[in-house]
Design an enzyme around this catalytic site. Structure first.
Site, PDB file in Angstrom:
ATOM      1  N   GLY A  17     -15.987  -3.355 -20.972  1.00  0.00           N
ATOM      2  CA  GLY A  17     -16.504  -2.769 -19.737  1.00  0.00           C
ATOM      3  C   GLY A  17     -15.998  -3.450 -18.481  1.00  0.00           C
ATOM      4  O   GLY A  17     -14.878  -3.985 -18.458  1.00  0.00           O
TER       5      GLY A  17
ATOM      6  N   ASP B 170      -5.872   1.673 -14.090  1.00  0.00           N
ATOM      7  CA  ASP B 170      -5.511   2.480 -12.926  1.00  0.00           C
ATOM      8  C   ASP B 170      -6.594   3.503 -12.619  1.00  0.00           C
ATOM      9  O   ASP B 170      -6.860   3.826 -11.452  1.00  0.00           O
ATOM     10  CB  ASP B 170      -4.177   3.193 -13.175  1.00  0.00           C
TER      11      ASP B 170
END
Length: 308
Positions: free
Chosen positions: A225, A252
């Protein structure tokens, strides 16, 4: 308008195969050619959500034309600086056993005159953008201080800068204090000089980086995470479990999601859920930075935020 900068874009050739075995003949099941590079991936995600984007960076040759044609086809504005060399081609091999193998070319040499032209293009390209996103590394001929220069140029014009880089390019630019930085754990260790084994170590290192004057520190922890530091507010969100098809572009996607959440004025908790959901959704598709939006919304609902 959001401006993305990709100093070393690439054509990503993505192969799928049952299994990748070194030193032997490997049969390829499928191949897909994709416009890539970290800033290009950010652009792709932003355009899927309808944001106006201007793309800057270096392109060259046939491969460069392929990337520009694609960027135009998704409705982004192109403001690239062309160089004499050929834009690189990267190989991504996805095997059914879950392994992803990447072969990355170095990219074309950038001369002093070409770098000078780019700096002029950069100053023009960010004029009407409030948010500037600097992504990835750079090829030969580009000084390691390039991002430091770009951050200072943008900040002097009142722009907010998001930085997602690595290695010497990240290390040399961090003291210019971008608005947001997104290191992974290894990059955070290098920046902070700390060995990170536990969550407490990661929090301490992220606070150290934020203490330099960086408003937002988003630490990418892969399948575990994201850790998010905003001033002294500390939050962590575990990524929902998904069947990962291709993890290229997940970082990204976090950057693009942060930019969108910032533009929408989301709360910190909403922002973190948004970033985790979009990044996790990206991993479920073969093509990097192509987000199944319904899946992303579903995953956002599953994200639990822990405050420290």
């Amino acid at each position: 308008m959001i401006t993305t900068v990709t100093l070393n874009p690439a054509q990503d050739r993505t192969f799928t195969t049952a299994r990748m075995i070194l030193g032997q003949v490997n049969r390829i099941d499928s191949v897909k050619n994709i416009a890539g590079g970290k800033g290009i991936n950010v652009t792709k995600v932003l355009r899927q959500y309808g944001y106006e984007v201007r793309t800057l960076g270096f392109l060259g040759g046939y491969t460069g034309k392929f990337i520009e044609d694609y960027v135009r086809s998704i409705g982004a504005e192109c403001f690239f600086t062309y160089v004499d060399g050929e834009t690189r081609v990267n190989i991504n091999i996805l095997s059914q056993d879950g392994y992803v193998t990447e072969l990355l070319e170095p990219g074309p040499d950038v001369g002093e005159k070409e770098l000078g032209r780019f700096l002029v293009d950069f100053d023009k390209g960010i004029e009407d953008s409030q948010l500037v996103i600097l992504s990835g590394s750079a090829s030969e001929g580009v000084p390691p201080t390039i991002y430091q220069d770009l951050i200072l140029r943008a900040k002097s014009r009142g722009k907010k800068v998001i930085l997602d880089s690595s290695g010497v390019f990240l290390k040399e630019s961090i003291n210019a204090c971008p608005y947001m930085v997104k290191p992974n754990i290894k990059e955070l260790e290098i920046l902070s000089g700390r060995k990170i084994k536990r969550m407490e170590d990661a929090i301490g290192a992220a606070l150290q980086i934020g203490g330099r004057g960086i408003n937002h520190v988003m630490v990418s922890m892969g399948a575990k995470g994201l850790l998010y530091i905003n001033n002294r507010e500390i939050m962590y969100a575990k990524a929902p479990q998904v069947k990962a098809v291709n993890t290229v572009g997940c970082g990204d996607s976090v950057v693009a999601a942060f930019a969108m959440a910032h533009e929408q004025g989301m709360s910190n908790e909403e922002l973190l859920k948004f970033c985790v959901g979009i990044s996790a959704a990206n991993a479920t598709t073969l093509e990097s930075a192509v987000i199944p939006m319904d899946k992303a919304e579903e995953l956002m609902e599953q994200v639990k935020v822990v405050r420290y």
